[in-house]
Design a protein around this motif. Structure first.
Motif, PDB file in Angstrom:
ATOM      1  N   ARG A  25      31.292 -29.617   0.419  1.00  0.00           N
ATOM      2  CA  ARG A  25      32.520 -28.827   0.185  1.00  0.00           C
ATOM      3  C   ARG A  25      33.355 -28.194   1.106  1.00  0.00           C
ATOM      4  N   ALA A  26      32.728 -28.072   2.189  1.00  0.00           N
ATOM      5  CA  ALA A  26      33.294 -27.764   3.464  1.00  0.00           C
ATOM      6  C   ALA A  26      34.449 -28.901   4.085  1.00  0.00           C
ATOM      7  N   HIS A  27      34.158 -29.657   3.566  1.00  0.00           N
ATOM      8  CA  HIS A  27      35.141 -30.793   4.484  1.00  0.00           C
ATOM      9  C   HIS A  27      36.254 -31.231   3.518  1.00  0.00           C
ATOM     10  N   PHE A  28      36.571 -30.210   2.355  1.00  0.00           N
ATOM     11  CA  PHE A  28      37.710 -30.428   1.590  1.00  0.00           C
ATOM     12  C   PHE A  28      38.738 -29.357   2.302  1.00  0.00           C
ATOM     13  N   ILE A  29      39.792 -29.685   2.805  1.00  0.00           N
ATOM     14  CA  ILE A  29      40.768 -28.628   3.333  1.00  0.00           C
ATOM     15  C   ILE A  29      41.955 -28.998   2.671  1.00  0.00           C
ATOM     16  N   SER A  30      43.116 -28.140   2.799  1.00  0.00           N
ATOM     17  CA  SER A  30      44.445 -28.108   2.450  1.00  0.00           C
ATOM     18  C   SER A  30      45.180 -28.695   3.663  1.00  0.00           C
ATOM     19  N   HIS A  31      46.406 -29.423   3.578  1.00  0.00           N
ATOM     20  CA  HIS A  31      47.396 -30.013   4.329  1.00  0.00           C
ATOM     21  C   HIS A  31      47.551 -28.897   5.325  1.00  0.00           C
ATOM     22  N   ALA A  32      47.776 -28.978   6.560  1.00  0.00           N
ATOM     23  CA  ALA A  32      48.501 -27.752   7.448  1.00  0.00           C
ATOM     24  C   ALA A  32      49.782 -27.571   7.059  1.00  0.00           C
ATOM     25  N   ARG A  33      50.484 -28.469   6.600  1.00  0.00           N
ATOM     26  CA  ARG A  33      51.908 -28.110   6.167  1.00  0.00           C
ATOM     27  C   ARG A  33      52.042 -27.491   4.674  1.00  0.00           C
ATOM     28  N   VAL A  85      45.478 -31.848  -0.782  1.00  0.00           N
ATOM     29  CA  VAL A  85      43.714 -31.782  -0.736  1.00  0.00           C
ATOM     30  C   VAL A  85      43.369 -33.059   0.110  1.00  0.00           C
ATOM     31  N   ARG A  86      42.437 -32.709   1.073  1.00  0.00           N
ATOM     32  CA  ARG A  86      42.106 -33.774   1.952  1.00  0.00           C
ATOM     33  C   ARG A  86      40.503 -33.725   2.027  1.00  0.00           C
ATOM     34  N   TYR A  87      40.149 -35.030   2.342  1.00  0.00           N
ATOM     35  CA  TYR A  87      38.456 -34.856   2.473  1.00  0.00           C
ATOM     36  C   TYR A  87      38.377 -35.358   3.958  1.00  0.00           C
ATOM     37  N   VAL A  88      37.972 -34.722   4.845  1.00  0.00           N
ATOM     38  CA  VAL A  88      37.908 -34.896   6.190  1.00  0.00           C
ATOM     39  C   VAL A  88      36.445 -35.235   6.881  1.00  0.00           C
ATOM     40  N   VAL A  89      36.467 -35.543   8.328  1.00  0.00           N
ATOM     41  CA  VAL A  89      35.418 -35.523   8.873  1.00  0.00           C
ATOM     42  C   VAL A  89      35.353 -34.668  10.262  1.00  0.00           C
ATOM     43  N   PRO A  90      34.396 -33.848  10.182  1.00  0.00           N
ATOM     44  CA  PRO A  90      34.355 -32.766  11.179  1.00  0.00           C
ATOM     45  C   PRO A  90      34.347 -33.624  12.658  1.00  0.00           C
ATOM     46  N   ASN A  91      35.155 -33.039  13.498  1.00  0.00           N
ATOM     47  CA  ASN A  91      35.209 -33.752  14.781  1.00  0.00           C
ATOM     48  C   ASN A  91      34.613 -32.686  16.153  1.00  0.00           C
ATOM     49  N   GLY A  92      34.467 -31.438  15.600  1.00  0.00           N
ATOM     50  CA  GLY A  92      34.163 -30.514  16.681  1.00  0.00           C
ATOM     51  C   GLY A  92      35.473 -29.447  16.993  1.00  0.00           C
ATOM     52  N   ASP A  93      36.723 -30.164  16.493  1.00  0.00           N
ATOM     53  CA  ASP A  93      37.884 -29.206  16.793  1.00  0.00           C
ATOM     54  C   ASP A  93      37.781 -27.795  16.139  1.00  0.00           C
ATOM     55  N   SER A  94      38.165 -26.692  16.855  1.00  0.00           N
ATOM     56  CA  SER A  94      37.884 -25.344  16.093  1.00  0.00           C
ATOM     57  C   SER A  94      39.182 -25.406  15.025  1.00  0.00           C
ATOM     58  N   ASN A  95      40.042 -26.184  15.108  1.00  0.00           N
ATOM     59  CA  ASN A  95      41.110 -26.386  13.925  1.00  0.00           C
ATOM     60  C   ASN A  95      40.944 -27.083  13.036  1.00  0.00           C
ATOM     61  N   HIS A 142      38.652 -38.682   6.067  1.00  0.00           N
ATOM     62  CA  HIS A 142      37.481 -39.448   5.816  1.00  0.00           C
ATOM     63  C   HIS A 142      37.959 -40.714   5.387  1.00  0.00           C
ATOM     64  N   PRO A 143      37.150 -41.972   5.955  1.00  0.00           N
ATOM     65  CA  PRO A 143      37.550 -43.324   5.508  1.00  0.00           C
ATOM     66  C   PRO A 143      37.887 -43.357   3.951  1.00  0.00           C
ATOM     67  N   LEU A 144      36.887 -42.590   3.192  1.00  0.00           N
ATOM     68  CA  LEU A 144      36.975 -42.683   1.754  1.00  0.00           C
ATOM     69  C   LEU A 144      38.256 -42.304   1.349  1.00  0.00           C
ATOM     70  N   TRP A 145      39.144 -41.346   1.935  1.00  0.00           N
ATOM     71  CA  TRP A 145      40.296 -40.945   1.440  1.00  0.00           C
ATOM     72  C   TRP A 145      41.329 -42.047   1.893  1.00  0.00           C
ATOM     73  N   SER A 146      41.172 -42.601   3.090  1.00  0.00           N
ATOM     74  CA  SER A 146      42.135 -43.569   3.486  1.00  0.00           C
ATOM     75  C   SER A 146      42.165 -44.777   2.461  1.00  0.00           C
ATOM     76  N   LEU A 147      41.026 -45.171   2.208  1.00  0.00           N
ATOM     77  CA  LEU A 147      40.830 -46.026   1.014  1.00  0.00           C
ATOM     78  C   LEU A 147      41.712 -45.860  -0.303  1.00  0.00           C
ATOM     79  N   VAL A 148      41.547 -44.636  -0.695  1.00  0.00           N
ATOM     80  CA  VAL A 148      41.967 -44.187  -1.933  1.00  0.00           C
ATOM     81  C   VAL A 148      43.644 -44.087  -1.934  1.00  0.00           C
ATOM     82  N   GLY A 149      44.149 -43.542  -0.738  1.00  0.00           N
ATOM     83  CA  GLY A 149      45.502 -43.422  -0.309  1.00  0.00           C
ATOM     84  C   GLY A 149      46.213 -44.814  -0.313  1.00  0.00           C
ATOM     85  N   HIS A 150      45.468 -45.900   0.190  1.00  0.00           N
ATOM     86  CA  HIS A 150      46.030 -47.186   0.256  1.00  0.00           C
ATOM     87  C   HIS A 150      46.200 -47.723  -1.362  1.00  0.00           C
TER      88      HIS A 150
END
Length: 392
Positions: free
Chosen positions: A154-162, A277-287, A294-302
């Motif tokens: 659940r923590a890997h779902f975030i809203s877009h920065a804009r 609503v985006r599903y993302v991959v943590p990379n250590g960035d504090s933001n 996430h690659p899953l989200w990219s597949l769906v977007g295409h």
């Protein structure tokens, strides 16, 4: 296929609700009322009406919104549509017809053929539909992905920065799981919009919707990929991303009411949903907003960027029909066997006499049919109509 590979299996529609400013005739309402009264008796017999080649079962109750008749072209099975009709008199609301389409026919036929089928039914019911007067109340779009290694968080779902919504509110998120494993994450609520990620494989096993296996296998075969190995979760872990746009979201935000509106704006609606609503991959960035998608989200977007209006499954419909018939036959056999055991227990039949008791019960049933030939013929005709049997 490697166990860690992720593949888009299929994209298609999973739900559709649409209303029409039409009212059935008094004659048609009389047929529906008679069928509803048959169902209301409570003796297990379901009433149905036939008109101009159209056949529907009628439920004992209507539906909220003033709909007096709740009818089903699939007889409560996974095929067909659910139709809601208002009585032709005593109702000032012009929206007298509503249709709710099931997932299976939408998957098999796509949106164009589904629309044509609905409009053909309207014509056969004597309803003078004028294109452009319809009101679409809901549309669901689903992408099925083979993703063996996916473990949603659940923590890997975030809203877009804009986005005007800086964080996804907990009140808009539902998480379902068991044994420490997340099976679904739903973001949003009716009557606005929902974005859902869920374990479709687990749902199919839990609900018995086995018709999805041949649909998926046909789609994989078209991509040159092997069929799913159901014995291994790693080889058949299908996850679904589903975007559900409800009436308020369609009408108030996107001004979508008609088929033409939907065709024009659906790509934007889906792109906005996946961007907000985006599903993302943590990379250590504090933001968290800078975490990569996430690659899953990219597949769906295409997948949803393409024209989806004519999407239909490549599976042979006869395969689905045969599968559904076998499932229903097995269900009825188990019910008969269970009832026989219960009746034997009720009548204190010993184990040694069980076989003879069952054969005697069968003879008793046949004699009862023969004593009431007209009733037996009527019930058999109804069963044939419900299950698609041969009509003599």
């Amino acid at each position: 296929m490697k166990a860690s590979e992720m593949h888009l299996i299929r994209t298609g529609f999973d739900g559709l609700d649409i209303s029409y400013p039409l009212t059935i005739s008094e004659d048609l309402a009389a047929l529906m009322r008679e069928a509803r009264e048959t169902t209301e008796t409570g003796n297990g017999v379901v009433g149905y009406f036939m008109h101009n080649g159209i056949e529907m079962s009628v439920a004992a109750t209507g539906s909220r919104g003033g709909y007096a008749y709740r009818c089903d072209t699939g007889y409560s099975g996974p095929q067909g549509e659910i139709w809601f009709f208002k009585h032709p008199s005593g109702n000032s609301d012009e929206w007298g017809v509503r249709v709710s389409c099931r997932a299976l026919p939408l998957a098999l036929d796509g949106l164009t053929k589904t629309r044509a089928s609905i409009e053909d039914t309207l014509a056969k019911l004597g309803l003078a539909y004028v294109p452009g007067t319809e009101s679409i109340g809901r549309v669901d779009v689903a992408c099925d992905i083979l993703a063996p290694d996916l473990a949603p968080d659940r923590a890997h779902f975030i809203s877009h920065a804009r986005s005007t919504v800086k964080e996804i509110s907990d009140s808009l998120v539902q998480v379902v799981g068991r044994s420490g494993r997340v099976e679904s994450i739903t973001i949003g609520k009716n009557p606005n919009r929902q974005v859902v990620l869920y374990d479709k494989r687990a749902e199919v096993f839990a609900t018995g919707k086995g018709y999805w296996w041949p649909i998926w296998d046909a789609a994989l075969e078209a991509k040159g990929l092997p069929p799913l190995d159901l014995s291994l979760r790693t080889a058949s872990a299908v996850w679904r991303v589903e975007i559900r746009a409800f009436k308020r979201h369609l009408k108030d935000k996107w001004e979508v009411t008609t088929w033409a509106d939907l065709r024009k704006k659906l790509p934007q609606i889906l792109a906005e949903a996946l961007g907000t609503v985006r599903y993302v991959v943590p990379n250590g960035d504090s933001n968290r907003a800078r975490w990569p998608v996430h690659p899953l989200w990219s597949l769906v977007g295409h997948a949803v960027a393409e024209d989806m209006h004519d999407l239909a499954s490549m599976v042979d419909p006869a395969i689905i029909t045969k599968l559904l018939k076998e499932e229903r036959d097995e269900m009825l056999f188990k019910q008969i066997a269970g009832c026989m055991l219960s009746r034997a227990a009720l009548n204190d039949v010993p184990d040694s006499r069980l076989g003879a008791y069952v054969m005697g019960s069968a003879d008793q049933i046949v004699r009862d049919w023969q004593r009431k030939p007209e009733q037996t013929t009527a019930k058999l005709a109804q069963a044939r109509a419900k299950y698609g049997g041969v009509v003599e």
